[in-house]
Motif scaffolding. Sequence first.
Motif, PDB file in Angstrom:
ATOM      1  N   LEU A 121       0.833  -1.201   0.000  1.00 27.51           N
ATOM      2  CA  LEU A 121       0.000   0.000   0.000  1.00 27.51           C
ATOM      3  C   LEU A 121       0.868   1.251   0.000  1.00 27.51           C
ATOM      4  O   LEU A 121       1.934   1.283   0.625  1.00 27.51           O
ATOM      5  CB  LEU A 121      -0.904   0.015   1.234  1.00 27.51           C
ATOM      6  N   SER A 122       0.409   2.283  -0.696  1.00 30.64           N
ATOM      7  CA  SER A 122       1.087   3.583  -0.636  1.00 30.64           C
ATOM      8  C   SER A 122       0.825   4.193   0.740  1.00 30.64           C
ATOM      9  O   SER A 122      -0.015   3.695   1.500  1.00 30.64           O
ATOM     10  CB  SER A 122       0.539   4.500  -1.717  1.00 30.64           C
ATOM     11  N   GLN A 167      -2.792   5.193   1.054  1.00 31.01           N
ATOM     12  CA  GLN A 167      -3.641   3.991   1.171  1.00 31.01           C
ATOM     13  C   GLN A 167      -3.516   3.382   2.559  1.00 31.01           C
ATOM     14  O   GLN A 167      -4.495   2.922   3.150  1.00 31.01           O
ATOM     15  CB  GLN A 167      -3.251   2.974   0.097  1.00 31.01           C
ATOM     16  N   VAL A 215     -11.301   8.962  -4.191  1.00 33.80           N
ATOM     17  CA  VAL A 215     -11.461   9.425  -5.577  1.00 33.80           C
ATOM     18  C   VAL A 215     -11.218   8.278  -6.550  1.00 33.80           C
ATOM     19  O   VAL A 215     -10.592   7.265  -6.199  1.00 33.80           O
ATOM     20  CB  VAL A 215     -10.486  10.581  -5.926  1.00 33.80           C
ATOM     21  N   THR A 216     -11.670   8.444  -7.784  1.00 34.43           N
ATOM     22  CA  THR A 216     -11.455   7.410  -8.795  1.00 34.43           C
ATOM     23  C   THR A 216      -9.957   7.165  -8.933  1.00 34.43           C
ATOM     24  O   THR A 216      -9.160   8.105  -8.893  1.00 34.43           O
ATOM     25  CB  THR A 216     -11.993   7.855 -10.176  1.00 34.43           C
ATOM     26  N   SER A 217      -9.587   5.902  -9.051  1.00 36.08           N
ATOM     27  CA  SER A 217      -8.186   5.533  -9.252  1.00 36.08           C
ATOM     28  C   SER A 217      -7.309   5.742  -8.023  1.00 36.08           C
ATOM     29  O   SER A 217      -6.098   5.852  -8.135  1.00 36.08           O
ATOM     30  CB  SER A 217      -7.604   6.341 -10.427  1.00 36.08           C
ATOM     31  N   SER A 218      -7.940   5.795  -6.840  1.00 35.56           N
ATOM     32  CA  SER A 218      -7.127   5.930  -5.626  1.00 35.56           C
ATOM     33  C   SER A 218      -6.642   4.559  -5.158  1.00 35.56           C
ATOM     34  O   SER A 218      -5.837   4.458  -4.240  1.00 35.56           O
ATOM     35  CB  SER A 218      -7.924   6.627  -4.521  1.00 35.56           C
ATOM     36  N   GLY A 219      -7.140   3.507  -5.789  1.00 38.55           N
ATOM     37  CA  GLY A 219      -6.699   2.168  -5.419  1.00 38.55           C
ATOM     38  C   GLY A 219      -7.510   1.573  -4.283  1.00 38.55           C
ATOM     39  O   GLY A 219      -6.979   0.919  -3.384  1.00 38.55           O
ATOM     40  N   THR A 249      -9.500  -0.918  -4.474  1.00 36.65           N
ATOM     41  CA  THR A 249      -9.431  -2.378  -4.556  1.00 36.65           C
ATOM     42  C   THR A 249      -8.257  -2.920  -3.730  1.00 36.65           C
ATOM     43  O   THR A 249      -8.368  -3.950  -3.077  1.00 36.65           O
ATOM     44  CB  THR A 249      -9.256  -2.817  -6.020  1.00 36.65           C
ATOM     45  N   GLU A 250      -7.147  -2.200  -3.799  1.00 36.18           N
ATOM     46  CA  GLU A 250      -5.960  -2.624  -3.066  1.00 36.18           C
ATOM     47  C   GLU A 250      -6.222  -2.603  -1.553  1.00 36.18           C
ATOM     48  O   GLU A 250      -5.815  -3.503  -0.824  1.00 36.18           O
ATOM     49  CB  GLU A 250      -4.817  -1.660  -3.419  1.00 36.18           C
ATOM     50  N   ARG A 266      -7.425 -10.449 -11.193  1.00 34.12           N
ATOM     51  CA  ARG A 266      -6.539  -9.775 -10.253  1.00 34.12           C
ATOM     52  C   ARG A 266      -6.676 -10.380  -8.854  1.00 34.12           C
ATOM     53  O   ARG A 266      -5.688 -10.633  -8.173  1.00 34.12           O
ATOM     54  CB  ARG A 266      -6.942  -8.297 -10.240  1.00 34.12           C
ATOM     55  N   PHE A 300      -3.704   6.891  -6.885  1.00 35.59           N
ATOM     56  CA  PHE A 300      -2.505   6.069  -6.693  1.00 35.59           C
ATOM     57  C   PHE A 300      -1.432   6.482  -7.691  1.00 35.59           C
ATOM     58  O   PHE A 300      -1.722   6.740  -8.857  1.00 35.59           O
ATOM     59  CB  PHE A 300      -2.814   4.582  -6.847  1.00 35.59           C
ATOM     60  N   ASP A 303     -10.437   0.144 -15.889  1.00 36.08           N
ATOM     61  CA  ASP A 303      -9.152   0.788 -15.696  1.00 36.08           C
ATOM     62  C   ASP A 303      -8.350   0.636 -16.983  1.00 36.08           C
ATOM     63  O   ASP A 303      -7.730  -0.384 -17.220  1.00 36.08           O
ATOM     64  CB  ASP A 303      -8.452   0.118 -14.501  1.00 36.08           C
ATOM     65  N   ARG A 357      -5.497   7.979 -16.194  1.00 36.30           N
ATOM     66  CA  ARG A 357      -5.315   7.222 -14.973  1.00 36.30           C
ATOM     67  C   ARG A 357      -3.849   6.882 -14.720  1.00 36.30           C
ATOM     68  O   ARG A 357      -3.456   6.757 -13.587  1.00 36.30           O
ATOM     69  CB  ARG A 357      -6.187   5.979 -14.992  1.00 36.30           C
ATOM     70  N   LYS A 358      -3.060   6.723 -15.739  1.00 33.80           N
ATOM     71  CA  LYS A 358      -1.683   6.277 -15.484  1.00 33.80           C
ATOM     72  C   LYS A 358      -0.671   7.421 -15.429  1.00 33.80           C
ATOM     73  O   LYS A 358      -0.020   7.634 -14.426  1.00 33.80           O
ATOM     74  CB  LYS A 358      -1.273   5.237 -16.527  1.00 33.80           C
TER      75      LYS A 358
HETATM   76  P1  ADP Z   1     -10.257   2.750  -7.702  1.00 38.80           P
HETATM   77  O1  ADP Z   1     -11.037   1.486  -7.528  1.00 38.80           O
HETATM   78  O2  ADP Z   1     -10.066   3.500  -6.415  1.00 38.80           O
HETATM   79  O3  ADP Z   1     -10.776   3.619  -8.804  1.00 38.80           O
HETATM   80  P2  ADP Z   1      -8.199   0.965  -8.581  1.00 38.80           P
HETATM   81  O4  ADP Z   1      -8.274   0.019  -7.449  1.00 38.80           O
HETATM   82  O5  ADP Z   1      -8.777   0.556  -9.892  1.00 38.80           O
HETATM   83  O6  ADP Z   1      -8.785   2.381  -8.152  1.00 38.80           O
HETATM   84  O7  ADP Z   1      -6.653   1.354  -8.804  1.00 38.80           O
HETATM   85  C1  ADP Z   1      -6.226   2.175  -9.861  1.00 38.80           C
HETATM   86  C2  ADP Z   1      -4.935   1.635 -10.445  1.00 38.80           C
HETATM   87  O8  ADP Z   1      -3.847   1.782  -9.529  1.00 38.80           O
HETATM   88  C3  ADP Z   1      -4.992   0.168 -10.790  1.00 38.80           C
HETATM   89  O9  ADP Z   1      -4.365  -0.033 -12.011  1.00 38.80           O
HETATM   90  C4  ADP Z   1      -4.244  -0.513  -9.659  1.00 38.80           C
HETATM   91  O10 ADP Z   1      -3.667  -1.716 -10.085  1.00 38.80           O
HETATM   92  C5  ADP Z   1      -3.211   0.536  -9.285  1.00 38.80           C
HETATM   93  N1  ADP Z   1      -2.859   0.444  -7.857  1.00 38.80           N
HETATM   94  C6  ADP Z   1      -3.576   0.952  -6.841  1.00 38.80           C
HETATM   95  N2  ADP Z   1      -2.974   0.735  -5.662  1.00 38.80           N
HETATM   96  C7  ADP Z   1      -1.842   0.061  -5.919  1.00 38.80           C
HETATM   97  C8  ADP Z   1      -0.753  -0.453  -5.109  1.00 38.80           C
HETATM   98  N3  ADP Z   1      -0.763  -0.307  -3.778  1.00 38.80           N
HETATM   99  N4  ADP Z   1       0.262  -1.090  -5.739  1.00 38.80           N
HETATM  100  C9  ADP Z   1       0.262  -1.224  -7.085  1.00 38.80           C
HETATM  101  N5  ADP Z   1      -0.717  -0.762  -7.905  1.00 38.80           N
HETATM  102  C10 ADP Z   1      -1.749  -0.123  -7.347  1.00 38.80           C
END
Ligand code: ADP
Length: 682
Positions: free
Chosen positions: A137-138, A141, A163-167, A169-170, A202, A321, A499, A539-540
């Motif tokens: 985790l960052s 996170q 926010v969107t793309s904050s990770g 799921t992680e 994943r 993220f 994504d 996003r990237k």
């Molecule tokens: P959200 O659901 O909040 O919109 P995601 O979970 O889809 O965001 O994450 C966005 C991107 O960042 C994905 O491609 C994910 O794999 C990457 N990502 C997020 N957190 C991490 C992490 N801790 N390590 C590696 N990749 C991460």
Amino acid sequence: MKYADVAIPVPLQDTYTYSIPESMEGLVKVGCLVNVSFGKKMTHVGIVVRVHDSEPQGFEIKPIMEVVCEGAVAVESQMDFWKWISLYYMTPLGEVFNAAVPAKIRHEQGTARRRRKVDLAQEPTLPDLQMMDAGKLSDAQMRAYDGIVDAFADRDICLLHGVTSSGKTEIYTHLIKKFMAEGKQVLYLLPEIALTTQITDRLSLIFGDCMGVYHSMFTDVQRSNVYKRQLSDNPYRLILGVRSSVFLPFRNLGLVIVDEEHETSYKQQDPAPRYHARSAAVMLARMFGAKTLLGTATPSIETFHLAATGRYGYVRLSERFGGVNLPDIEVVDTARLRFQHRMKGAFSPTLLEAVEGALERGEQVILFHNRRGYSHLLECRTCGWVPRCAHCDVSLTYHKGKGGAGNVQMPRLTCHYCGRTYTLPVECPACEGHEFVSKGNGTERVEDQIAKLFPQARVLRMDTDTAHTRSAYEQIISDFSDRRYDILVGTQMVTKGLDFGGVTVVGILDADTMLNQPDFRSFERTFHMLTQVSGRAGRKDGRGRVILQTRSADSEIISQVVNGDYEAMYRQQLDERRMFHYPPFNRIIYVYLKHTDPVRLEQLSAEMGRQLTGAFGTERVLGPDRPPVSRIHSMYIRKFIVKVEPNLSTALVRQQLNAIRDCLLSAPTTSGLTVYFDVDPQ
Ligand code: ADP
Ligand code: ZN
Ligand code: ZN
């Protein structure tokens, strides 16, 4: 003599009582399936809810015909949960049972008798944990993760507003591991459309065989396999599933995650039970003493209100993220541009310039338009006559279709309510004219136009016409994320948690359709939708660009989206909800009446109106209204809105509503009438 109360899928009553023949005594137990007769000729498979010896009075008791399977097909906690659904959503228990248990299990006769019996009172032995490492985790996170764990120390429910793309799921992944390590089961809910192989692949890398996936698009056999596995003494520890997975058997649930909690598709519309999976998940967790995590970038007003008033824990994650920037949102006023004749079809010069730039740099583009088909309607050039569905009260959508090898889609008209298709009219029935024009843009036309404007670009379309099966849908996603296409044109399907690394430009072709819907949630929904679709950009790496085309450029909701100001949207909507007595301040129940005869329906609605206002007072009852589409499948529809203050006992309200319905339906003049309720409608 012993009796069994059996829930069977027929309307009106929750259970029906049958006697247990001597030969079956000891076999008929709570949770087992039995065959019973109902009415003159019908037989049903039902589930035994209670066994007792108090003989019911006043009607003839029929015996149970057959025990379909000896072992229970439901655990007790599960049946308690079904009972809650049945009570709260005003649906007979048998219909909940029908929705909860896959058909294969309900009809599995003979073979089921030989099924190994599992002692359901026993705690299951969960399989050994073999998990891969989740990602690291960052810092942001990690803080969110700790915040959630802290919140769970004194609260059962927590909102993760990230926010969107904050990770998110992680973060879920790490929480799932924590609860699993404590020996608990986890349920991870996703909206239907967001449960893709992108996410299952994943997660299965991390959780492997501990994880079961439950999707409504799976075959009944696949679903009943997951169901049986949950009933066995070797259940999955993690279920990743859509809304109906709340009905699965759980034995040791510790955590429920509701991802994209704002999604209205968590509410089941038809058929009954018309439940909301988010509320159901909260109740399910409560029954197990488990925790619930609600995650989203755009919380529903209801959920945010509960967090803001301290009833839910609240954790905010405002960083994407990897330091990815949120996109810039540029508003384009299409009303002005159209007046100046500067629009090219559905596109503004700004959007075209952005698309061109992205294509030149080898980047990808998403064009979002929330209307499928070619145009929304076809119109007689001479007199303006518009073809309509013969069975529903809507105009038909024009689909141009595609010729070519293997593709048999011809140009046609389609009803988006009942799905019927019609051939194109040759002659106008009103004026005998032969020329028709198509009005308004659908995704098909947008695809056509953009392909003409950028002939070198590879264009793909995603809507329910092209992604009509699971595999077609997955194919589009993988084709686009593997960069086999440059531009993706799509309906709201493209907004759901995908994504795509290569997307730097998102075009929103018309932000107004949703805004103009006559519904108290239309502003909130517009905010969710526009924010989510914008979130697909950049996003990237680098900053993404969102071009938002609208005829309501001055509307406050648009500036709230542009500024990413969720709180402003929330405060404004909350004021309106308070003023007009909508949720979260009042509970809402819709009462629907349907009949094939519009005149009868008018009379019966008037009678229903008298009874409703008699019971609840004129200020709590709105209607009867004609819904925007007031006839579907040849049934005419009327709707009442009942607004209930929070201090009124909901049990009492339900009782009164049921009594009114039963009273109305018991009259001989009401044959053919259908009445049903939609509690907490979306
Ligand atoms: P959200 O659901 O909040 O919109 P995601 O979970 O889809 O965001 O994450 C966005 C991107 O960042 C994905 O491609 C994910 O794999 C990457 N990502 C997020 N957190 C991490 C992490 N801790 N390590 C590696 N990749 C991460
Ligand atoms: Zn129709
Ligand atoms: Zn005409």
